[in-house]
Design a protein around this motif. Structure first.
Motif, PDB file in Angstrom:
ATOM      1  N   SER A 151       1.244  -1.384   0.122  1.00 16.95           N
ATOM      2  CA  SER A 151       0.095  -0.043  -0.034  1.00 16.95           C
ATOM      3  C   SER A 151       0.383   1.399   0.079  1.00 16.95           C
ATOM      4  N   ARG A 152       0.448   1.707  -1.160  1.00 12.11           N
ATOM      5  CA  ARG A 152       1.240   3.441  -1.015  1.00 12.11           C
ATOM      6  C   ARG A 152       0.787   3.917   0.142  1.00 12.11           C
TER       7      ARG A 152
ATOM      8  N   LEU B 257       2.948   3.413   2.749  1.00 13.00           N
ATOM      9  CA  LEU B 257       3.963   3.963   2.967  1.00 13.00           C
ATOM     10  C   LEU B 257       4.372   5.561   3.198  1.00 13.00           C
ATOM     11  N   LEU B 258       3.638   6.340   2.615  1.00 13.84           N
ATOM     12  CA  LEU B 258       3.549   7.685   2.817  1.00 13.84           C
ATOM     13  C   LEU B 258       3.107   8.027   4.339  1.00 13.84           C
TER      14      LEU B 258
ATOM     15  N   ARG C 163       5.491  -1.030  -7.890  1.00 12.52           N
ATOM     16  CA  ARG C 163       4.704  -0.778  -6.786  1.00 12.52           C
ATOM     17  C   ARG C 163       5.435   0.565  -6.537  1.00 12.52           C
ATOM     18  N   PHE C 164       5.735   0.678  -5.272  1.00 16.87           N
ATOM     19  CA  PHE C 164       6.280   2.181  -5.118  1.00 16.87           C
ATOM     20  C   PHE C 164       7.143   2.654  -6.039  1.00 16.87           C
ATOM     21  N   SER C 165       7.774   2.629  -6.727  1.00 16.77           N
ATOM     22  CA  SER C 165       8.259   2.747  -7.878  1.00 16.77           C
ATOM     23  C   SER C 165       7.278   4.164  -8.278  1.00 16.77           C
ATOM     24  N   SER C 166       6.016   4.023  -9.398  1.00 21.78           N
ATOM     25  CA  SER C 166       5.417   3.909 -10.169  1.00 21.78           C
ATOM     26  C   SER C 166       4.276   5.535  -8.999  1.00 21.78           C
ATOM     27  N   ILE C 167       4.430   5.516  -7.635  1.00 25.59           N
ATOM     28  CA  ILE C 167       3.781   6.397  -6.664  1.00 25.59           C
ATOM     29  C   ILE C 167       3.646   7.707  -6.887  1.00 25.59           C
TER      30      ILE C 167
ATOM     31  N   THR D  83      -2.612   8.390   5.574  1.00 27.54           N
ATOM     32  CA  THR D  83      -3.331   7.347   4.818  1.00 27.54           C
ATOM     33  C   THR D  83      -5.085   7.425   4.661  1.00 27.54           C
TER      34      THR D  83
END
Length: 424
Positions: A216-217, A220-221, A272-276, A385
């Motif tokens: 889940s991005r 992460l944020l 997944r995270f690089s496309s945030i 979130t």
């Protein structure tokens, strides 16, 4: 089964009279256990109304809080929350005549808000929270481990999802927010741990890893934002420690995420995270379409909002399909209660944080200081979130989110002793 539920409710009612705190332990267990059989199953009343089990537990907790209240309701109930609920009731009243039960079902997602009042009513001293907090962390770690075994195929827990017996998982995207809280709190309070420091340190790292592998991005944020806030509120030596810990965790997480493939997203965790920051990635594009429609709805009805029950359908252009969930709690609240109701909600949230920060100055660098910082950062995590998913109104997460607000209020209402002020 119905008879069993009624026996449990009778036992719960007895506990509400004599030991309401015990109900909180059951609530935590029911929200985290993998099958969700004790929280998200339905109980039918009045022939047609489905009540979730967690709503029954919340009702018993609220009753127990009122019956055994340690301080007045007026102390625990912010005027901003009253104003927000007033506008929510107006939205319910407007929607009831048009959408009926749908309006009520949308309104009832706010039921968990009562936890921010119930906690300071039930508990008199902040020290009473520590066993409950430890219980939450232990259960979170155990349930996360059980579900991790299911992911790697060692047990068959994931079959519960396929059979329709479970709604979500601790390792399913944004629900991983529950796993982040032990990491945040342990990092904040590591100084307070006097014995066996290795065990909580490993537990915190373990929960961080599980939260990351949910993919889940938003989580992460939330981790980035809450950790940054944590470092800001810590003394210099603690700041340096946190920076070193995060640098190491970030490095090893990067190495781990490169090969880790997430089947439900069809990509590795690193991808997944690089496309945030990509506005064209699937779920990011989907959210932008949803938010655009929500903003349009708010502009159409800015003062009192769209009545509860109003469909929030929007068109996802890249996929050529219609969706309904906006995945932004702030736009959702503004749409349902209008800008006035939304302003009251933001006033309520800001009031909790500001009063918490003000209380921190009175605690000095005592044990309570680091505890309160941990709780504030856990709530901040969910506030972040909530910009990307449901946190304030989702069934299996909102009771914990609003309990955190109640915990902060308990610290605000408590009076530190001279010993606590001097404690380093």
């Amino acid at each position: 089964m119905k008879f069993t539920v009624e026996i449990c409710v009778a036992i719960g009612l007895i506990l509400a009279f004599i030991r309401p705190k015990w109900l909180l332990y059951f609530l935590i267990f029911s929200l985290l256990e993998p099958s969700r059989s004790f929280s998200l199953e339905n109980y039918v009343i009045l022939g047609t109304v489905n009540v979730k089990y967690y709503e029954i537990t919340l009702t018993l907790i609220y009753f127990g809080a009122l019956w055994n209240q340690k301080r007045s309701i007026k102390e625990c109930l912010p005027i901003s929350l009253v104003v927000f609920l007033l506008f929510a009731l107006i939205s319910l009243w407007r929607g009831n005549s048009i959408y009926g039960e749908s309006a009520f079902n949308q309104f009832r997602t706010l039921y968990s808000l009562g936890m921010c009042v119930a906690i300071p009513l039930i508990f008199k001293e902040t020290s009473e929270l520590r066993p409950l907090t430890i219980f939450f962390f232990i259960v979170t770690m155990i349930m996360g481990f059980i579900e991790l075994l299911g992911v790697v195929g060692i047990n068959k827990i994931n079959q519960l999802v396929m059979n329709g017996n479970r709604y979500t998982s601790l390792l399913s995207a944004s629900q991983g927010a529950m796993l982040a809280m032990p990491y945040i709190f342990i990092l904040s309070n590591f100084r307070n741990i006097k014995k066996f420091k290795v065990i909580p340190a490993l537990g915190g790292i373990y929960c961080f890893i599980l939260a990351v592998i949910t993919g889940s991005r938003g989580v992460l944020l939330g981790l980035i934002g809450s950790t940054a806030g944590l470092a800001f509120l810590m003394p210099l030596r603690k700041k340096i420690t946190i920076v070193i810990v995060i640098a190491l965790l970030g490095f090893f997480s990067y190495l781990f995420t490169k090969p880790y493939y997430i089947e439900r997203y069809g990509m590795t965790l690193a991808e997944r995270f690089s496309s945030i920051i990509s506005a064209h990635e699937g779920s990011a594009r989907w959210r932008l379409d949803a938010w655009s429609q929500m903003i349009t709805d708010i502009k159409d009805r800015p003062f009192f909002g769209s009545p509860f029950g109003t469909p929030s359908t929007f068109y996802v252009f890249y996929a050529g399909m219609e969706e309904q969930a906006p995945h932004n709690e702030y736009l959702k609240i503004a749409r349902d209660t209008g800008l006035i109701g939304f302003s009251a909600f933001i006033w309520f949230l800001l009031g909790i944080f500001l009063s918490g920060f003000k209380k921190l100055r009175k605690f000095g660098e005592s044990k309570k200081y680091f505890e309160l910082v941990g709780y504030i950062m856990c709530l901040l995590f969910h506030v972040i979130t909530a910009m990307f998913t449901q946190a304030f109104t989702t069934m299996d997460r909102s009771p914990v989110v609003w309990a955190l607000a109640g915990v902060i209020m308990l610290y605000v209402l408590s009076n530190p002793t001279n010993t606590e002020r001097k404690e380093a």
